[in-house]
Structures are given as structure tokens and as C-alpha cells.
Design a protein around this motif. Structure first.
Motif, PDB file in Angstrom:
ATOM      1  N   GLU A  48     -12.225   8.736   1.437  1.00 46.57           N
ATOM      2  CA  GLU A  48     -10.973   8.027   1.872  1.00 46.57           C
ATOM      3  C   GLU A  48     -10.943   6.819   1.515  1.00 46.57           C
ATOM      4  O   GLU A  48     -11.859   5.957   1.662  1.00 46.57           O
ATOM      5  CB  GLU A  48     -10.421   8.316   3.519  1.00 46.57           C
ATOM      6  N   GLU A  49      -9.778   6.150   1.075  1.00 44.03           N
ATOM      7  CA  GLU A  49      -9.818   4.751   0.614  1.00 44.03           C
ATOM      8  C   GLU A  49      -9.809   3.688   1.822  1.00 44.03           C
ATOM      9  O   GLU A  49      -8.967   4.315   2.675  1.00 44.03           O
ATOM     10  CB  GLU A  49      -8.513   4.450  -0.378  1.00 44.03           C
ATOM     11  N   THR A  50     -10.517   2.784   1.723  1.00 41.97           N
ATOM     12  CA  THR A  50     -10.314   1.956   2.743  1.00 41.97           C
ATOM     13  C   THR A  50      -8.949   1.077   2.839  1.00 41.97           C
ATOM     14  O   THR A  50      -8.148   1.068   2.117  1.00 41.97           O
ATOM     15  CB  THR A  50     -11.433   0.760   2.414  1.00 41.97           C
ATOM     16  N   ALA A  51      -8.748   0.185   3.879  1.00 41.98           N
ATOM     17  CA  ALA A  51      -7.515  -0.419   4.122  1.00 41.98           C
ATOM     18  C   ALA A  51      -7.403  -1.445   2.859  1.00 41.98           C
ATOM     19  O   ALA A  51      -6.373  -1.529   2.499  1.00 41.98           O
ATOM     20  CB  ALA A  51      -7.633  -0.993   5.493  1.00 41.98           C
ATOM     21  N   GLU A  52      -8.546  -2.061   2.560  1.00 43.07           N
ATOM     22  CA  GLU A  52      -8.456  -2.981   1.831  1.00 43.07           C
ATOM     23  C   GLU A  52      -8.080  -2.372   0.279  1.00 43.07           C
ATOM     24  O   GLU A  52      -7.227  -2.809  -0.394  1.00 43.07           O
ATOM     25  CB  GLU A  52      -9.748  -3.979   1.255  1.00 43.07           C
ATOM     26  N   ALA A  56      -4.586  -2.995  -1.769  1.00 41.41           N
ATOM     27  CA  ALA A  56      -4.514  -3.380  -3.097  1.00 41.41           C
ATOM     28  C   ALA A  56      -3.759  -2.503  -4.124  1.00 41.41           C
ATOM     29  O   ALA A  56      -2.878  -2.991  -4.956  1.00 41.41           O
ATOM     30  CB  ALA A  56      -6.104  -3.465  -3.591  1.00 41.41           C
ATOM     31  N   ARG A  57      -4.164  -1.342  -3.924  1.00 44.48           N
ATOM     32  CA  ARG A  57      -2.989  -0.030  -4.657  1.00 44.48           C
ATOM     33  C   ARG A  57      -1.715  -0.284  -4.361  1.00 44.48           C
ATOM     34  O   ARG A  57      -0.866  -0.490  -5.277  1.00 44.48           O
ATOM     35  CB  ARG A  57      -3.611   1.189  -4.082  1.00 44.48           C
ATOM     36  N   GLU A  58      -1.261  -0.522  -2.920  1.00 37.18           N
ATOM     37  CA  GLU A  58       0.247  -0.909  -2.823  1.00 37.18           C
ATOM     38  C   GLU A  58       0.840  -2.095  -3.339  1.00 37.18           C
ATOM     39  O   GLU A  58       1.836  -2.190  -3.897  1.00 37.18           O
ATOM     40  CB  GLU A  58       0.442  -0.807  -1.376  1.00 37.18           C
ATOM     41  N   THR A  59      -0.049  -2.977  -3.292  1.00 34.07           N
ATOM     42  CA  THR A  59       0.449  -4.301  -4.030  1.00 34.07           C
ATOM     43  C   THR A  59       0.499  -4.192  -5.378  1.00 34.07           C
ATOM     44  O   THR A  59       1.549  -4.744  -5.920  1.00 34.07           O
ATOM     45  CB  THR A  59      -0.791  -5.451  -3.580  1.00 34.07           C
ATOM     46  N   LYS A  60      -0.616  -3.591  -6.068  1.00 36.39           N
ATOM     47  CA  LYS A  60      -0.095  -3.380  -7.570  1.00 36.39           C
ATOM     48  C   LYS A  60       1.136  -2.443  -7.778  1.00 36.39           C
ATOM     49  O   LYS A  60       1.673  -2.723  -8.792  1.00 36.39           O
ATOM     50  CB  LYS A  60      -1.514  -2.613  -8.343  1.00 36.39           C
ATOM     51  N   GLU A  61       1.203  -1.450  -7.063  1.00 36.44           N
ATOM     52  CA  GLU A  61       2.312  -0.707  -7.264  1.00 36.44           C
ATOM     53  C   GLU A  61       3.972  -1.524  -7.079  1.00 36.44           C
ATOM     54  O   GLU A  61       4.694  -1.397  -7.819  1.00 36.44           O
ATOM     55  CB  GLU A  61       2.362   0.654  -6.220  1.00 36.44           C
ATOM     56  N   THR A  62       3.747  -2.402  -6.063  1.00 37.10           N
ATOM     57  CA  THR A  62       4.872  -3.243  -5.831  1.00 37.10           C
ATOM     58  C   THR A  62       4.937  -4.049  -6.965  1.00 37.10           C
ATOM     59  O   THR A  62       6.321  -4.438  -7.404  1.00 37.10           O
ATOM     60  CB  THR A  62       4.551  -4.161  -4.470  1.00 37.10           C
ATOM     61  N   GLU A  63       3.955  -4.784  -7.499  1.00 37.01           N
ATOM     62  CA  GLU A  63       4.078  -5.585  -8.680  1.00 37.01           C
ATOM     63  C   GLU A  63       4.562  -4.961  -9.680  1.00 37.01           C
ATOM     64  O   GLU A  63       5.431  -5.607 -10.577  1.00 37.01           O
ATOM     65  CB  GLU A  63       2.705  -6.382  -8.926  1.00 37.01           C
ATOM     66  N   ASP A  64       4.153  -3.704 -10.048  1.00 40.98           N
ATOM     67  CA  ASP A  64       4.584  -2.948 -11.138  1.00 40.98           C
ATOM     68  C   ASP A  64       5.982  -2.587 -11.068  1.00 40.98           C
ATOM     69  O   ASP A  64       6.760  -2.662 -12.040  1.00 40.98           O
ATOM     70  CB  ASP A  64       3.928  -1.844 -11.334  1.00 40.98           C
TER      71      ASP A  64
END
Length: 198
Positions: A48-52, A56-64
Motif C-alpha cells: 500500500e502507498e504511504t501517506a507521503e 504527492a500523488r494527490e498534489t500532482k493530480e491537483t496540479e495537473d
């Protein structure tokens, strides 16, 4: 019985039996290895992906998403600007086509007077409407005055320079000539600018 009876060899001493047994054993080992590998692959724990990593993934999705929306907004703004320019050009063309020919002629004649004779606004108007001048109707002359791109102070200065160079007039005489109703008809402000900048 003189012939010797041949004794049979036990089955495990026959060479072909040994070869077959080895092949069977090798096959069994090979298939057992494949099954174990399959078990390892299927039973590998899901990481499972860590909280970090999630952040990071959610931040990148938001930026995109923001970048995509920004690009769409910029494209929409550019398109709106193009449409606005096209509309303004169409309106200007329609307005130009609606101007009577005589008005356009008066404007060209006014530009000629300002560029070559350095006339004042009032002087140009009088020349355009005069029966001894151009004979344009007052509305055509007014259209010319309203639409001419002229710097009247600079016209006054050039006229003053002409008087100073060709007639050797004093500043006071030039000023009087520039504002005179029987002279150039510049405004007092335009005449003062001309005298101050000789």
C-alpha cells in the motif's frame, strides 16, 4: 541339461530403467518449481502507498487539473480576444463604408492643409467651408475637423518658424499673427506654445 539357465537381472539393474527414472524425477522437480513460482507470484503481498506517496500523488493530480483548467481558460480568452478584434474590425469597416464620400474628401483635404501649410483648426474649417476655398458643406468640414489627427500646437510652432525665418518678425508680432481672426486663428494657448518654443 547342459545349457545354463540365464538368471534374470533384477529390474533396478537394467540401464534403461534408470534412464526413465531419472527423466521422471527431473520432470517432477521442474513442475514443482513452476508451481512454487506461481504461488510466490500470486501470494506476493500488496504494498500500500504511504501517506507521503498518497499526498504527492494527490498534489500532482491537483496540479495537473489546475494546469489543464488554466490552459482551457487561456485558450478561451485568446478566442474571445480574436472574436472581439474581428468584431471591431467589422464595425470599423461598416462605419467607414457608411461615411459619405464628401466627408472623406474633406478629411483628406484638411490633412493636406495641416501637413503642408500648418494651418489652425479654425483656419482649416474656414478654408474647407469657404466659397472662395473648398466649398464643402459645414457637416463635411466638421467631420474632417473631428477626425483629423493633428497636433495643433506643433502646427502653430511650424507656422511661427515660417514667419520668423522668412519675415524676421518679432515674437509679439508672430503671436498676434497666430491668434488674429484675419491671420492664422490659432488659440492663445497654441500661439504661446509656438512663441515659447521658437
Amino acid at each position: 541339461m547342459s545349457e545354463k539357465i540365464k538368471a534374470k537381472k533384477p529390474f533396478y539393474k537394467r540401464w534403461w530403467f534408470i534412464v526413465i527414472a531419472v527423466i521422471v524425477i527431473i520432470g517432477a522437480i521442474g513442475s514443482m518449481g513452476e508451481e512454487d513460482a506461481d504461488k510466490v507470484e500470486t501470494t506476493a503481498p500488496v504494498v500500500e502507498e504511504t501517506a507521503e506517496e498518497k499526498a504527492a500523488r494527490e498534489t500532482k493530480e491537483t496540479e495537473d487539473k489546475v494546469a489543464t483548467e488554466q490552459k482551457a481558460l487561456e485558450e478561451a480568452a485568446a478566442k474571445a480576444e480574436e472574436e472581439k478584434v474581428a468584431q471591431e474590425e467589422a464595425e470599423a469597416k461598416a462605419k467607414e463604408e457608411s461615411i459619405p464620400r464628401e466627408h472623406k474628401s474633406a478629411l483628406k483635404k484638411a490633412e493636406l492643409y495641416v501637413e503642408t501649410m500648418y494651418m489652425s483648426k479654425a483656419g482649416v474649417y474656414d478654408q474647407l467651408t469657404s466659397d472662395y476655398g473648398e466649398g464643402f458643406p459645414p457637416e463635411a468640414a466638421q467631420y474632417a475637423i473631428d477626425n483629423i489627427k493633428a497636433d495643433w500646437k506643433e502646427s502653430a510652432l511650424k507656422k511661427a518658424q515660417t514667419y520668423a525665418e522668412t519675415m524676421d518678425m518679432s515674437d509679439a508680432a508672430i503671436y498676434d499673427q497666430l491668434i488674429s481672426e484675419h491671420g492664422e486663428k490659432f488659440t492663445p494657448e497654441e500661439a504661446q506654445y509656438a512663441v515659447d518654443n521658437l
